[in-house]
Motif scaffolding. Structure first.
Motif, short mmCIF file in Angstrom:
data_model
loop_
_atom_site.label_atom_id
_atom_site.label_comp_id
_atom_site.label_asym_id
_atom_site.label_seq_id
_atom_site.Cartn_x
_atom_site.Cartn_y
_atom_site.Cartn_z
N SER A 186 2.77 4.91 -4.51
CA SER A 186 2.95 5.88 -5.60
C SER A 186 4.26 6.63 -5.52
CB SER A 186 1.78 6.88 -5.60
OG SER A 186 1.76 7.62 -4.39
N ALA A 217 0.20 8.31 -10.92
CA ALA A 217 1.37 7.59 -10.39
C ALA A 217 2.18 7.07 -11.58
CB ALA A 217 0.92 6.45 -9.49
N CYS A 230 -2.52 2.76 -4.55
CA CYS A 230 -2.36 4.18 -4.22
C CYS A 230 -3.69 4.87 -4.46
CB CYS A 230 -1.25 4.81 -5.05
SG CYS A 230 -1.51 4.75 -6.83
N HIS A 236 -0.55 7.64 1.02
CA HIS A 236 -1.14 6.54 0.26
C HIS A 236 -1.91 7.02 -0.93
CE1 HIS A 236 -4.21 8.14 2.79
NE2 HIS A 236 -5.15 7.40 2.25
N THR A 286 5.20 7.33 3.37
CA THR A 286 4.64 7.68 2.08
C THR A 286 3.14 7.88 2.18
OG1 THR A 286 6.31 6.29 1.05
CG2 THR A 286 4.46 6.96 -0.32
N THR A 319 0.84 -1.20 0.00
CA THR A 319 0.00 0.00 0.00
C THR A 319 0.88 1.25 0.00
OG1 THR A 319 -0.15 0.22 2.42
CG2 THR A 319 -1.71 -1.27 1.35
N GLY A 320 0.29 2.37 -0.40
CA GLY A 320 1.05 3.62 -0.44
C GLY A 320 2.22 3.54 -1.39
N ALA A 351 1.27 2.51 3.59
CA ALA A 351 0.58 3.80 3.48
C ALA A 351 0.47 4.48 4.84
CB ALA A 351 -0.81 3.60 2.88
#
Length: 294
Positions: free
Chosen positions: A14, A45, A39, A294, A292, A11-12, A94
């Motif tokens: 990008s 992205a 993302c 998400h 980061t 996850t997260g 994320a």
């Protein structure tokens, strides 16, 4: 590096650590059969989309970790991708560290919305994501009940950090950062509780600190490049890596916590918490990790 897992979701993904984890996993000599990168805005992205174009087994999916409908949709898509093999590895990367929570981050600067936003994404989301993907993780774990717990079997890894440590906060390190630190401390507790609950079904749960990373969030003063942070994280997650071996060792001990010489704390029976020093360069440094969005 040998295969990390047959199926992975990050996850997260990008930008920052999440993007670099996807890039390095895709480049493994034995890559996964399925690598899902999520993302909020896949269309923008561009680097992530380029990786997916380059490696067909990489699937980019839209998922805001605050949106249960989008989470359910990704779970459904992942189920169709992995079938009865289940999901081997969920990397809950994320997270947010909003600009208004930076600097001193003291009490007078807080608001209900600021606190709640950090808890929604940094604490509640990893718990809910683990809950939603649990049937797939259990399915993967049950395929070989005799195998040791680890990422190649079934695991949930939460990217956390030393800023969530009560010990470092008590020592006055790394400022106040009240909203962010409280949310990370809470997710560390959630990791401990989930690890104990899911140990009996063969799912490893661990929180890991990837180090102080030079990124949009970590800033130029950080110790590690994003590449080094991702490389160290994956090295710890690989079969027979520090996460698997130390989690297994703690699972066979009666104590629930052990302090190692490097002052990294591991809490059992099935958790690696605040895994910092092994992933950092020998020079060491600060404890603010990349988080980061998400």
């Amino acid at each position: 590096m040998e295969s990390l897992a047959k199926s992975i979701i990050v996850t997260g993904a990008s930008r920052g650590l999440g993007l670099e984890l996807v890039r390095q996993i895709a480049q493994l000599s034995s890559p996964p059969e399925v690598l899902v990168a999520t993302c909020r805005d896949p269309q923008n992205a561009l680097m992530l989309q380029q990786i997916a174009k380059w490696k067909p087994f990489v699937k980019v999916m839209k998922m805001d970790v605050e949106n249960d409908d989008e989470i359910d949709a990704v779970v459904e898509e992942m189920t169709s991708l992995v079938g009865e093999s289940g999901l081997n590895l969920l990397i809950n990367n994320a997270a947010i560290y909003l600009p208004t929570a930076r600097g001193q981050g003291k009490l007078r600067m807080q608001s209900r919305d600021l606190m709640q936003k950090h808890f929604n994404i940094n604490t509640t989301a990893p718990v809910i994501l683990t809950q939603k993907f649990l049937p797939l993780l259990e399915m993967a774990a049950s395929r070989d009940a005799t195998a040791p717990m680890g990422c190649s079997r079934a695991a949930c890894v939460i990217i956390s950090g030393r800023l969530g440590s009560q010990t470092t906060s008590y020592q006055g390190l790394h400022g106040s950062n009240l909203a962010y630190k409280c949310s990370k401390n809470a997710v560390n507790m959630a990791t401990i509780l989930m690890s104990r609950e899911l140990k009996d079904v063969g799912v490893l749960v661990a929180a890991i600190h990837p180090g102080s990373i030079k990124s949009d969030m970590g800033g130029p003063q950080a110790d590690l490049s994003v590449e080094d942070g991702a490389e160290g994280t994956l090295k710890a997650l690989r079969p027979h890596g520090k996460v698997e071996l130390r989690s297994r060792a703690l699972a066979n001990q009666s104590t629930q916590a052990e302090k190692f010489p490097n002052k990294t704390q591991f809490c059992g029976p099935n958790i690696v918490q605040q895994l910092s020093t092994p992933l950092r360069k020998a020079a060491g440094g600060g404890g603010q990790e990349n988080m980061t969005t998400h």
